[in-house]
Design a protein around this motif. Structure first.
Motif: not given
Length: 157
Positions: A26, A28-29
């Motif tokens: 999450q 990284n996103q």
């Protein structure tokens, strides 16, 4: 009893690992979304400055640009499989090559149709000099991106 305690420990450790993995994914996103938004903001700032758009002009112009870019992206997505067909095969028949090349020409025509449609819309909301500056800024922006990409690839050599 000891076996039950071992299972609880293993289950707890698995849960911690899964939770940590989800949090990292999450994170990284979120970073990717923030980078994309930052790039988009810099792009809008670049064009707005080059075109000398007023706030009112920006509020009318940018939704049109976003619509045009979405249509062009959808067209590329729809036709991407045809261009991949050419790359994926070593030897293809003349008939297959002709079909692929005809499809590329049709895509180019469709892209131009979309650009003409939005060119007319741009002229409805902006003075022609600012429309011309948009096209000039587009060329300049592409050159900047190409230069950045080249510099990035040199770093990894």
């Amino acid at each position: 009893m000891k076996t039950l305690k071992k299972y609880k420990t293993i289950i707890f450790l698995l849960a911690v690992c899964l939770l940590t993995n989800n949090l990292l994914a999450q994170s990284n996103q979120n970073e990717m979304v923030e980078k994309r938004e930052s790039r988009e903001a810099r792009k809008i700032g670049f064009f707005t400055s080059k075109m000398q758009l007023t706030t009112d002009e920006s509020q009318i112009f940018w939704p049109l640009v976003n619509e045009m870019e979405a249509e062009l992206k959808e067209l590329r997505k729809k036709n991407s499989d045809k261009s991949m067909m050419l790359k994926g095969k070593g030897e293809i028949s003349d008939k297959e090559l002709e079909e692929i090349m005809d499809a590329k020409m049709e895509m180019g025509k469709s892209q131009m149709d979309i650009k003409i449609k939005y060119h007319k819309k741009f002229k409805e909301v902006l003075p022609i000099k600012k429309v011309a500056k948009y096209y000039e800024a587009t060329q300049e922006y592409r050159k900047i991106l190409a230069k950045r990409k080249a510099n990035k690839s040199e770093k990894y050599r």
